[in-house]
Write a protein that holds these residues in place. Sequence first.
Motif, PDB file in Angstrom:
ATOM      1  N   ILE A  11     -31.158 -51.284 -14.177  1.00 28.66           N
ATOM      2  CA  ILE A  11     -30.551 -49.813 -14.022  1.00 28.66           C
ATOM      3  C   ILE A  11     -30.594 -49.304 -12.844  1.00 28.66           C
ATOM      4  O   ILE A  11     -31.776 -49.226 -12.115  1.00 28.66           O
ATOM      5  CB  ILE A  11     -31.061 -48.862 -15.319  1.00 28.66           C
ATOM      6  CG1 ILE A  11     -31.380 -49.523 -16.593  1.00 28.66           C
ATOM      7  CG2 ILE A  11     -30.480 -47.635 -15.214  1.00 28.66           C
ATOM      8  CD1 ILE A  11     -32.156 -48.859 -17.555  1.00 28.66           C
ATOM      9  N   VAL A  13     -29.936 -45.660 -11.033  1.00 26.88           N
ATOM     10  CA  VAL A  13     -29.875 -44.473 -11.434  1.00 26.88           C
ATOM     11  C   VAL A  13     -29.614 -43.592  -9.942  1.00 26.88           C
ATOM     12  O   VAL A  13     -30.278 -43.753  -9.064  1.00 26.88           O
ATOM     13  CB  VAL A  13     -31.249 -43.699 -11.950  1.00 26.88           C
ATOM     14  CG1 VAL A  13     -31.064 -42.194 -12.318  1.00 26.88           C
ATOM     15  CG2 VAL A  13     -31.396 -44.351 -13.228  1.00 26.88           C
ATOM     16  N   LEU A  35     -38.197 -36.576 -13.271  1.00 26.50           N
ATOM     17  CA  LEU A  35     -37.316 -37.963 -13.062  1.00 26.50           C
ATOM     18  C   LEU A  35     -38.398 -39.162 -12.849  1.00 26.50           C
ATOM     19  O   LEU A  35     -38.366 -40.284 -13.087  1.00 26.50           O
ATOM     20  CB  LEU A  35     -36.548 -37.747 -11.669  1.00 26.50           C
ATOM     21  CG  LEU A  35     -35.842 -39.070 -11.175  1.00 26.50           C
ATOM     22  CD1 LEU A  35     -34.615 -39.316 -12.183  1.00 26.50           C
ATOM     23  CD2 LEU A  35     -35.199 -38.648  -9.838  1.00 26.50           C
ATOM     24  N   LEU A  39     -38.635 -42.676 -14.998  1.00 26.46           N
ATOM     25  CA  LEU A  39     -38.067 -43.916 -14.326  1.00 26.46           C
ATOM     26  C   LEU A  39     -39.434 -44.831 -14.429  1.00 26.46           C
ATOM     27  O   LEU A  39     -39.247 -45.958 -14.562  1.00 26.46           O
ATOM     28  CB  LEU A  39     -37.843 -43.831 -12.852  1.00 26.46           C
ATOM     29  CG  LEU A  39     -36.315 -43.015 -12.648  1.00 26.46           C
ATOM     30  CD1 LEU A  39     -35.954 -43.024 -11.275  1.00 26.46           C
ATOM     31  CD2 LEU A  39     -35.243 -43.530 -13.485  1.00 26.46           C
ATOM     32  N   ILE A 174     -26.674 -45.059 -13.993  1.00 28.08           N
ATOM     33  CA  ILE A 174     -26.309 -43.690 -14.414  1.00 28.08           C
ATOM     34  C   ILE A 174     -26.378 -42.935 -13.225  1.00 28.08           C
ATOM     35  O   ILE A 174     -27.159 -42.946 -12.519  1.00 28.08           O
ATOM     36  CB  ILE A 174     -27.843 -43.440 -15.170  1.00 28.08           C
ATOM     37  CG1 ILE A 174     -27.816 -44.510 -16.419  1.00 28.08           C
ATOM     38  CG2 ILE A 174     -27.683 -42.022 -15.722  1.00 28.08           C
ATOM     39  CD1 ILE A 174     -29.182 -44.433 -17.231  1.00 28.08           C
ATOM     40  N   LEU A 176     -26.376 -39.025 -12.174  1.00 28.74           N
ATOM     41  CA  LEU A 176     -26.787 -37.713 -12.779  1.00 28.74           C
ATOM     42  C   LEU A 176     -26.336 -36.601 -11.958  1.00 28.74           C
ATOM     43  O   LEU A 176     -26.639 -36.822 -10.565  1.00 28.74           O
ATOM     44  CB  LEU A 176     -28.267 -37.494 -12.761  1.00 28.74           C
ATOM     45  CG  LEU A 176     -29.044 -38.459 -13.838  1.00 28.74           C
ATOM     46  CD1 LEU A 176     -30.518 -38.415 -13.847  1.00 28.74           C
ATOM     47  CD2 LEU A 176     -28.335 -38.407 -15.136  1.00 28.74           C
ATOM     48  N   GLY A 244     -27.712 -34.061 -14.917  1.00 26.88           N
ATOM     49  CA  GLY A 244     -29.152 -34.280 -14.316  1.00 26.88           C
ATOM     50  C   GLY A 244     -30.167 -33.210 -14.228  1.00 26.88           C
ATOM     51  O   GLY A 244     -31.334 -33.394 -14.060  1.00 26.88           O
ATOM     52  N   PRO A 247     -33.778 -34.579 -16.264  1.00 22.59           N
ATOM     53  CA  PRO A 247     -33.495 -36.166 -16.168  1.00 22.59           C
ATOM     54  C   PRO A 247     -34.328 -36.870 -17.346  1.00 22.59           C
ATOM     55  O   PRO A 247     -33.830 -38.091 -17.733  1.00 22.59           O
ATOM     56  CB  PRO A 247     -34.485 -36.661 -15.036  1.00 22.59           C
ATOM     57  CG  PRO A 247     -34.410 -35.461 -14.343  1.00 22.59           C
ATOM     58  CD  PRO A 247     -34.462 -34.214 -15.077  1.00 22.59           C
ATOM     59  N   SER A 248     -34.903 -36.434 -18.322  1.00 22.63           N
ATOM     60  CA  SER A 248     -35.196 -37.111 -19.667  1.00 22.63           C
ATOM     61  C   SER A 248     -34.059 -37.448 -20.583  1.00 22.63           C
ATOM     62  O   SER A 248     -34.110 -38.172 -21.448  1.00 22.63           O
ATOM     63  CB  SER A 248     -36.221 -36.092 -20.469  1.00 22.63           C
ATOM     64  OG  SER A 248     -35.393 -34.935 -20.666  1.00 22.63           O
ATOM     65  N   ILE A 250     -31.794 -39.514 -19.617  1.00 24.64           N
ATOM     66  CA  ILE A 250     -31.889 -40.740 -19.659  1.00 24.64           C
ATOM     67  C   ILE A 250     -32.375 -41.628 -20.963  1.00 24.64           C
ATOM     68  O   ILE A 250     -31.629 -42.427 -21.055  1.00 24.64           O
ATOM     69  CB  ILE A 250     -32.652 -41.180 -18.413  1.00 24.64           C
ATOM     70  CG1 ILE A 250     -31.857 -40.780 -16.914  1.00 24.64           C
ATOM     71  CG2 ILE A 250     -32.555 -42.915 -18.357  1.00 24.64           C
ATOM     72  CD1 ILE A 250     -32.760 -40.874 -15.726  1.00 24.64           C
ATOM     73  N   LEU A 253     -29.481 -41.294 -23.290  1.00 28.07           N
ATOM     74  CA  LEU A 253     -28.516 -42.188 -22.933  1.00 28.07           C
ATOM     75  C   LEU A 253     -28.826 -43.613 -23.304  1.00 28.07           C
ATOM     76  O   LEU A 253     -27.756 -44.423 -23.783  1.00 28.07           O
ATOM     77  CB  LEU A 253     -27.990 -42.058 -21.400  1.00 28.07           C
ATOM     78  CG  LEU A 253     -27.604 -40.548 -20.838  1.00 28.07           C
ATOM     79  CD1 LEU A 253     -27.538 -40.739 -19.288  1.00 28.07           C
ATOM     80  CD2 LEU A 253     -26.350 -40.255 -21.602  1.00 28.07           C
ATOM     81  N   LEU A 254     -29.777 -44.113 -22.867  1.00 28.53           N
ATOM     82  CA  LEU A 254     -30.156 -45.556 -23.167  1.00 28.53           C
ATOM     83  C   LEU A 254     -30.251 -45.815 -24.721  1.00 28.53           C
ATOM     84  O   LEU A 254     -30.407 -47.124 -25.130  1.00 28.53           O
ATOM     85  CB  LEU A 254     -31.440 -45.875 -22.493  1.00 28.53           C
ATOM     86  CG  LEU A 254     -31.095 -45.898 -20.882  1.00 28.53           C
ATOM     87  CD1 LEU A 254     -32.557 -46.429 -20.238  1.00 28.53           C
ATOM     88  CD2 LEU A 254     -30.080 -46.776 -20.391  1.00 28.53           C
TER      89      LEU A 254
END
Length: 271
Positions: A11, A13, A35, A39, A174, A176, A244, A247-248, A250, A253-254
């Motif tokens: 990924i 980002v 973030l 990550l 991704i 943001l 963004g 950022p959580s 993410i 989204l996944l």
Amino acid sequence: MREFLKEVQRIVVKIGTSSLIYPNGNINLAGIDQLAFVLTDLRNQGKEVVLVSSGAVGVGMNKLHIGQRPAEIPKQQAIAAVGQAELMNIYNQRFSTYSQQTAQVLLTRDIVEYPESRKNVINTLEELLFMEVIPIINENDTVAVDELDHLTKFGDNDQLSAIVAQILKADLLIMLSDIDGFYSENPAVNPQAERYTRITEIDENLMAQAGGSGSSFGTGGMHSKLKAAKRILANEQAMILANGRKPSIIFDLLAGKEYGTLFAPEQLEED
């Protein structure tokens, strides 16, 4: 549903300046910390993660107490030099809290135009990923003027993130930003604007719907993001444009939740 997103392993980002800097010019430390947490957790799950980060000029302006982005290229380069060091200092501090090693990688256009440099960059990034390090990539603003306020046909971190995703054969990019996705019109102007949930092809009509530049602290706008998405689609890869602010997102989204706008070719079948 976006079931295939649950299976992505590599990924990229991209975080925009608007997600790192508050409108008043101060640094969004809470956003950067979140973030780093997200990550790192993805890395702990066994996923390979690359971060393409804007913000050098914005952080430099904050550090030097400059309220308005200067027009002169040398001044922008000097501010970026100060800001990049401070930005990496913040990233290192926050990622260290979660015991995650990071590495700074500054790139210029030669990663595309010169095969030997491109090969070297790929080798470096692949080795960092093998070592379970999260590379943090930015344009080398002190020597490259493409993404600053310079009239060239190419350049900003939106494009850079798409190039990184391309050369690393990432499963997903991704991106943001400060908007919830790509809309038929500017939602700040027209609350009835429609958010596209999935786009499989970018044509002239969609490009015409894109606006201009981004915030006063950054360089990217919706037109730039569509150009990046067009590159991703041409390479038969996938990209999500999402907000963004937290950022959580993410994680959601996944998990396949339909936030933001998914740019993916039709051959990426969704279960």
